[in-house]
Design an enzyme around this catalytic site. Structure first.
Site, short mmCIF file in Angstrom:
data_model
loop_
_atom_site.label_atom_id
_atom_site.label_comp_id
_atom_site.label_asym_id
_atom_site.label_seq_id
_atom_site.Cartn_x
_atom_site.Cartn_y
_atom_site.Cartn_z
CG HIS A 1 -3.38 -0.97 -6.75
ND1 HIS A 1 -3.74 -0.33 -5.60
CD2 HIS A 1 -3.42 -2.29 -6.45
CE1 HIS A 1 -4.00 -1.22 -4.65
NE2 HIS A 1 -3.81 -2.42 -5.15
NE ARG B 1 -4.26 -1.47 0.24
CZ ARG B 1 -4.45 -2.53 -0.55
NH1 ARG B 1 -3.54 -2.84 -1.46
NH2 ARG B 1 -5.54 -3.25 -0.45
C1 OXD Z 1 -5.81 -6.27 -2.74
C2 OXD Z 1 -5.39 -5.31 -3.78
O1 OXD Z 1 -5.80 -5.91 -1.56
O2 OXD Z 1 -5.73 -5.52 -4.95
O3 OXD Z 1 -6.15 -7.40 -3.09
O4 OXD Z 1 -4.72 -4.32 -3.47
#
Ligand code: OXD
Length: 313
Positions: free
Chosen positions: A276, A228
């Site tokens: 992402h 993250r």
């Molecule tokens: C997850 C993401 O948490 O795609 O699966 O970030």
């Protein structure tokens, strides 16, 4: 049984179609603002707080991803958002571990074989052989040994690289030197050449990729962040790139997504950016897993993947 579905993305109808096939007895509906009609289960990705209002009968909330931080942020900001009796369940693997291993392996080998530098040399039309990094000191440290981190660490051992893994509680993974608990974090970081972050996002782990952490790595280390954006102190990375402590970084996640067009990361050629996309939620696998767990709960059986709300993952 009544099931709510919600995703902020536009592909709800495909999910509802596949869920209806997997759970033919279910009464499925897409949640829309204002819907407070009873439901037994919710299958969601990044839901708004309102979805949980007046949900006393909800038995479980299935998160369509591995990271439950978006839902836990709602609960932290307003305790009691999640109905007390509802279990929060995250996806376990569902094809994400293989994708994550591919992404991280690509990044690690790209740096080890110096392809990132060859890309720059090619742009300058320069024919110049670079000495490869010695394998025995090209230590990869995987922060976070959940389902994804464990698979990534195991995969990297097959390239003969020294691999370390760090987690909160002790883990035993063949071929991986494991470290556990805050007391062993410094020993884990010491001299690592590629730091791969796969930690869960909790208040304890936010900002863990900072200047103090970078200072403990080998000089000219590489960073791969696939967890993250909140884990990274962005200014510290830019400073570390400037002074050579970090040689390059591959980032798939950001504090604010999408990354704004004027963000300084776009101007830094040593940062590789992906949107992402390191490990996508695969619909077929995810529908199968969630449907099996709902059937198990209906039979009164225990299921795995339940999030410990206090721990945050
Ligand atoms: C997850 C993401 O948490 O795609 O699966 O970030």
């Amino acid at each position: 049984m009544k099931i709510l579905f919600y995703t902020p993305h536009s592909d709800a109808s495909a999910w509802l179609h596949d869920l209806a096939q997997a759970l033919p007895r279910a009464d499925l509906r897409e949640w829309k603002p204002g819907d407070t009609a009873p439901a037994d289960y919710a299958i969601v990705w990044r839901p708004p707080r309102e979805l949980f209002a007046r949900r006393a009968g909800l038995r479980a909330v299935f998160n369509l991803g591995a990271g439950v931080d978006a839902i836990l942020a709602l609960e932290h900001a307003q305790p009691g958002t999640l109905p007390r009796e509802a279990a929060l369940v995250r996806l376990e693997d569902t094809g994400m571990a293989a994708q994550m291993a591919e992404y991280v392996t690509y990044a690690v080998l790209r740096y080890m074989r110096r392809f990132d530098e060859y890309e720059r040399l090619q742009a300058e039309r320069r024919w110049h052989v670079l000495e490869p990094h010695p394998r025995r000191t090209f230590t990869v440290g995987v922060l976070g040994l959940g389902v994804l981190g464990t698979h990534v660490a195991k995969t990297l051992t097959s390239f003969g690289l020294p691999v370390r893994g760090y987690s909160r509680s002790e883990k035993n993974i063949g071929g991986v030197a494991t470290y556990a608990g805050a007391g062993q974090l410094d020993a884990f970081l010491d001299g690592v050449k590629v730091l791969v972050n796969l930690l869960p996002s909790t208040p304890d782990t936010h900002g863990v990729l900072n200047r103090r952490t970078f200072a403990k790595l080998a000089r000219g280390a590489y960073l791969v962040n696939v967890a993250r954006g909140e884990h990274l102190v962005e200014e510290d990375l830019l400073d570390a790139l400037k002074d050579g402590r970090i040689a390059a970084a591959t980032l798939d996640v950001f504090r604010k997504e999408p990354l704004s067009a004027d963000h300084p990361f776009w101007n830094e050629p040593r940062i590789t950016i992906t949107p992402h996309s390191s490990a996508e939620t695969l619909r077929e696998e995810s529908v199968q897993q969630v449907a099996q767990k709902i059937e198990a709960l209906e039979r009164g059986e225990a299921i795995s993947g339940i999030v410990d709300l206090a721990r945050g993952y």
